[in-house]
Design a protein around this motif. Structure first.
Motif, PDB file in Angstrom:
ATOM      1  N   TYR A  45      -3.431   5.532   4.783  1.00  0.00           N
ATOM      2  CA  TYR A  45      -3.219   4.161   4.324  1.00  0.00           C
ATOM      3  C   TYR A  45      -2.701   3.222   5.388  1.00  0.00           C
ATOM      4  O   TYR A  45      -2.250   2.141   5.070  1.00  0.00           O
ATOM      5  N   THR A  46      -2.737   3.621   6.634  1.00  0.00           N
ATOM      6  CA  THR A  46      -2.218   2.713   7.647  1.00  0.00           C
ATOM      7  C   THR A  46      -3.361   2.022   8.384  1.00  0.00           C
ATOM      8  O   THR A  46      -4.459   2.546   8.458  1.00  0.00           O
ATOM      9  N   ARG A  53       0.983   3.804  13.990  1.00  0.00           N
ATOM     10  CA  ARG A  53       1.430   4.478  12.769  1.00  0.00           C
ATOM     11  C   ARG A  53       0.577   5.703  12.470  1.00  0.00           C
ATOM     12  O   ARG A  53       1.072   6.683  11.896  1.00  0.00           O
ATOM     13  N   ALA A  54      -0.688   5.662  12.869  1.00  0.00           N
ATOM     14  CA  ALA A  54      -1.510   6.863  12.699  1.00  0.00           C
ATOM     15  C   ALA A  54      -0.937   8.007  13.529  1.00  0.00           C
ATOM     16  O   ALA A  54      -0.827   9.144  13.059  1.00  0.00           O
ATOM     17  N   LEU A  55      -0.506   7.683  14.755  1.00  0.00           N
ATOM     18  CA  LEU A  55       0.109   8.717  15.597  1.00  0.00           C
ATOM     19  C   LEU A  55       1.403   9.222  14.972  1.00  0.00           C
ATOM     20  O   LEU A  55       1.709  10.416  15.026  1.00  0.00           O
ATOM     21  N   ILE A  56       2.174   8.303  14.359  1.00  0.00           N
ATOM     22  CA  ILE A  56       3.421   8.721  13.715  1.00  0.00           C
ATOM     23  C   ILE A  56       3.110   9.658  12.547  1.00  0.00           C
ATOM     24  O   ILE A  56       3.810  10.656  12.336  1.00  0.00           O
ATOM     25  N   ILE A  94       0.591  11.726  12.387  1.00  0.00           N
ATOM     26  CA  ILE A  94       0.302  13.028  13.000  1.00  0.00           C
ATOM     27  C   ILE A  94       1.595  13.741  13.381  1.00  0.00           C
ATOM     28  O   ILE A  94       1.769  14.934  13.156  1.00  0.00           O
ATOM     29  N   VAL A 100       0.076  12.743   5.590  1.00  0.00           N
ATOM     30  CA  VAL A 100      -1.323  12.458   5.269  1.00  0.00           C
ATOM     31  C   VAL A 100      -1.453  11.074   4.647  1.00  0.00           C
ATOM     32  O   VAL A 100      -2.381  10.314   4.972  1.00  0.00           O
ATOM     33  N   TYR A 101      -0.499  10.704   3.779  1.00  0.00           N
ATOM     34  CA  TYR A 101      -0.517   9.373   3.170  1.00  0.00           C
ATOM     35  C   TYR A 101      -0.466   8.313   4.264  1.00  0.00           C
ATOM     36  O   TYR A 101      -1.204   7.326   4.242  1.00  0.00           O
ATOM     37  N   CYS A 102       0.407   8.554   5.248  1.00  0.00           N
ATOM     38  CA  CYS A 102       0.545   7.607   6.358  1.00  0.00           C
ATOM     39  C   CYS A 102      -0.771   7.478   7.126  1.00  0.00           C
ATOM     40  O   CYS A 102      -1.206   6.386   7.466  1.00  0.00           O
ATOM     41  N   LEU A 103      -1.441   8.624   7.349  1.00  0.00           N
ATOM     42  CA  LEU A 103      -2.715   8.599   8.075  1.00  0.00           C
ATOM     43  C   LEU A 103      -3.774   7.832   7.298  1.00  0.00           C
ATOM     44  O   LEU A 103      -4.565   7.081   7.861  1.00  0.00           O
ATOM     45  N   ARG A 117       0.823  -1.213   0.000  1.00  0.00           N
ATOM     46  CA  ARG A 117       0.000   0.000   0.000  1.00  0.00           C
ATOM     47  C   ARG A 117       0.854   1.258   0.000  1.00  0.00           C
ATOM     48  O   ARG A 117       0.420   2.309  -0.427  1.00  0.00           O
ATOM     49  N   PHE A 118       2.070   1.130   0.520  1.00  0.00           N
ATOM     50  CA  PHE A 118       2.912   2.323   0.636  1.00  0.00           C
ATOM     51  C   PHE A 118       3.892   2.472  -0.517  1.00  0.00           C
ATOM     52  O   PHE A 118       4.623   3.427  -0.577  1.00  0.00           O
TER      53      PHE A 118
END
Lengths: 167, 100, 478
Positions: free
Chosen positions: B23-24, B29-32, B34, B18-21, A96-97
């Motif tokens: 697609y995780t 990882r959501a906190l990371i 942010i 934003v991509y991390c938020l 996904r990444f």
């Protein structure tokens, strides 16, 4: 933008984006947390180059230090998977990444080539140039706010981190 | 270096965050994500301070911002630990039970 | 001396917390007493204003401490609403929470949230606004997660993520605006906006700020966290959060924004109109399909926020007055409805409205007060909700926004629809067998409900007096 001589800021910025990318793509959560600390460290260097040494120290000690400790503690307390499971899980996650580095590369190229003229304001130099004076005399309300927020955080810790009573 | 150069840095960091938020599936990882967004905005504030020659103001804003950031992250970590108590992993998809 | 709205609560909180008693209940009683006093004093200071108190700045008092705090009429209304809902929440907490530890924690966080909100409405500086938003947000994360039940933690986590994202947007907006203003005070920023019309960076900053407050107040399409956070939170938290916290955190900065930018530029105004209109209609339609009492109220809350945004977008003193009155009304009737939901949940153990029926027979006060609150929500004359909606609709019509005025009127019918459905399913109709033994909730819930219902009726009937003494002066802050 101007393509002048290669300045040190460009290298720092490159490292900053790369460490952020590594943080997001890293295989294990632990490495992600370390990546975050590195990103913070890169930001610290950048802030130092921008003549903001005091804020840079805060960034280094608090974000790169304290927040990493919090994250690594939380991760080690909640790491439920075995390494084999992580490996399996991560393969799916990385798929996904995978587009992300290309998106960043394209963005970088795009902004490198496209000229954007921002209408910047005329600079009026600051009246008070001492951070200590600004923080302690002009922005006292923020300091009070910090204290209240830390108090809220303390209540958060006592409530949320309290041991679970036999549920 | 121009202000635009730092804007580009900020935009790239923001896209990564934003991509991390989006697609995780992992709470941590959501906190990371942010956190990376907050790094981006810190850089923006310092760059603004540098180019408008208001570095003293910008630095005092960043110091306050960092304190707030820590408190938020501590509370968020506490919530993640609590959730871990119930579901034994950090998969965000299990949170979506609440939606509807 | 307006600084005492921040200092007194936080000092009282610190004093009680350094006291050490062997019995937590004793400690909590002291804290509770201080809380009542603080909230009552706050209400009294607003209702019977004393010139000396409000005009004396902190500079006169201490040479060391200098704060830029100021109160205008908008601030007074917000302080009144904060004091009122705070008082109600504190009393209701006594009836809803049985565990002493938990009640003590709630009261502590109540103090912090109150301080945060007071500071927020008194700030004259955009960065201090952010600082107090953050304080209030941290207190509400913990309040939602208070019982550490699974759903509550999930709602809290979602709120953390959405709120932090909104915070980042707001900080970016602050950075861009400060670039031009050179200072963080509202006045400097307003000047910078006026001096640089059509500058792309400033426009970017304003749009980021708008997005941020939209997320914070949970307007559609940024509402992902709100129904979950409201419905998953413990009963007492949802009264407090839905009644006042999200309004102060989300809508108040929006009003300040409209005040800052003066006459809204067209793109910004269109964004406000679009988001407001969509929120009203979509949230009302979603509310029609809900079966969970609190979830229905959450969607209703979003829909009512839409009215406030439309009132602001009308861009006139009348629209602003309507929007501010609607915030106050909403604080009153939504806290009342959430108290009713809490009473029903406490006595029947469920929030599923399909399983209920005929409860008005067994819980007469809850039934009657919730009928008043529902009708006020739907804007039925002569209740207070009617007047604020009327002002907003007239303001929209005067601004030649006929389409949005029509939407606002028609959506009132939808509101009436879902509120009557709620009433019919919960309080009227056949009494379910399971609820024969149900009794009215304790006085801690009934008394505040009656007080709030009284305010709805009183405001509605006393409106002609109110508009001249309070509301038109508020419009003048523009």
């Amino acid at each position: 933008m101007r393509l002048g001589n290669l300045e040190i800021e460009i290298i720092i910025a490159l490292f900053l984006v790369l460490t952020a990318l590594w943080t997001v793509m890293a295989r294990s959560l632990l490495r992600a947390a370390i990546g975050l600390a590195l990103t913070s460290a890169m930001l610290t260097v950048m802030m130092y180059k921008l003549n903001a040494p005091l804020a840079a120290v805060f960034e280094l000690s608090v974000c790169s230090g304290l927040i990493s400790v919090i994250f690594i503690t939380t991760i080690s307390l909640t790491q439920p998977l075995t390494w084999a499971e992580i490996y399996e899980h991560e393969r799916e996650r990385l798929s996904r990444f995978r587009p992300l580095p290309f998106i960043i590369l394209l963005l970088g190229l795009f902004f490198w080539l496209v000229k954007v003229d921002l209408a910047l304001p005329t600079v009026v130099a600051e009246k008070v140039t001492d951070v200590r004076v600004v923080l302690w005399s002009l922005r006292q309300l923020d300091l009070v706010g910090q204290i209240i927020c830390l108090l809220a955080g303390a209540f958060g810790v006592t409530i949320l981190f309290k041991a679970w009573r036999g549920k | 270096m121009s202000f635009w150069f730092f804007c580009v840095c900020v935009i790239m960091l923001a896209v990564i965050g934003v991509y991390c938020l989006l697609y995780t599936y992992s709470l941590m990882r959501a906190l990371i994500g942010i956190e990376i967004l907050i790094k981006a905005v810190t850089l923006l504030i310092i760059a603004v301070g540098y180019f408008s020659q208001h570095l003293a103001l910008a630095q005092s804003l960043v110091i306050t911002l960092i304190v707030m950031e820590v408190v938020i992250m501590v509370v968020a970590a506490g919530i993640v630990l609590g959730l871990h108590h119930y579901q034994k992993d950090l998969d965000i998809r299990k949170l979506r039970e609440l939606k509807g | 001396m307006v600084g005492s709205f921040i200092f007194v609560p936080i000092l009282l909180l610190m004093i009680v917390n350094v006291l050490s008693f062997s019995h937590k209940s004793k400690l909590h009683n002291i804290l509770f007493g201080f809380g009542l006093l603080t909230a009552l004093a706050q209400i009294a200071l607003v209702l019977w204003p004393n010139k000396n108190f409000w005009q004396l700045t902190a500079n006169y008092q201490f040479n060391v401490i200098k704060f830029n705090l100021a109160a205008d009429n908008l601030t007074l209304v917000m302080l009144l609403a904060i004091g009122l809902v705070g008082l109600i929440a504190l009393i209701v907490a006594r009836g809803l929470i049985n565990d002493v530890d938990q009640e003590y924690n709630f009261t502590n966080l109540w103090f912090i949230a109150l301080t945060g909100m007071n500071g927020l409405v008194l700030a004259t500086d955009i960065f201090s606004l952010y600082v107090f938003i953050e304080i209030t947000a941290v207190a509400s994360f913990i309040l939602i997660a208070l019982t550490k039940e699974r759903d509550a933690l999930e709602g809290a986590f979602k709120y953390v993520i959405f709120s932090s994202f909104a915070t980042v947007l707001m900080l970016a907006a602050i950075a861009l605006l400060v670039f031009f203003a050179g200072d963080t005070s509202f006045a400097a920023i307003a000047n910078a906006i006026k001096a640089n019309p059509g500058n792309s960076l400033i426009l970017m900053g304003l749009i980021l700020y708008l997005l941020s407050v939209f997320i914070k107040s949970g307007l559609i399409p940024f509402h992902g966290w709100l129904p979950d956070a409201y419905s998953a939170a413990p009963a007492i938290t949802s009264i407090f959060i839905a009644g006042i916290v999200t309004k102060v955190v989300g809508i108040y900065p929006l009003i300040r924004f409209v005040q800052l930018t003066g006459t809204l530029a067209d793109p910004l105004r269109n964004i406000l109109l679009l988001v407001g209109g969509t929120s009203i209609v979509i949230a009302a339609l979603s509310a029609l399909g809900q079966t969970n009492f609190k979830r229905l109220l959450a969607y209703s809350s979003i829909s009512q926020m839409g009215y406030i945004v439309l009132g602001l977008a009308a861009g006139s003193a009348l629209g602003l007055a309507g929007a501010i009155l609607h915030i106050f009304n909403h604080a009153v009737f939504k806290s009342l409805l959430f108290i009713n939901a809490a009473a029903v949940e406490k006595q029947t153990g469920t929030l599923d409205i399909d399983k209920m029926g005929g409860l008005a027979e067994k819980m007469p006060y809850t039934g009657a007060t919730s009928a008043i609150a529902s009708l006020s929500t739907a804007g039925i004359p002569p209740l207070s909700g009617f007047w604020s909606k009327l002002l907003i609709i007239i303001a929209l019509w005067n601004a030649q926004l006929y389409f949005y005025a029509t939407v606002a009127v028609l959506a009132s019918l939808l509101t009436l629809g879902y509120m009557l459905t709620l009433q019919r399913k919960v309080f009227f109709g056949q009494l379910e067998n399971a609820f024969y033994e149900t009794k009215e909730a304790g006085w801690q819930l009934v008394l505040p409900s009656l007080l709030l219902a009284g305010i709805i009726l009183g405001l509605g009937l006393g409106f002609p007096w109110l508009i001249n003494t309070w509301l038109i002066p508020i419009g003048k802050i523009l």
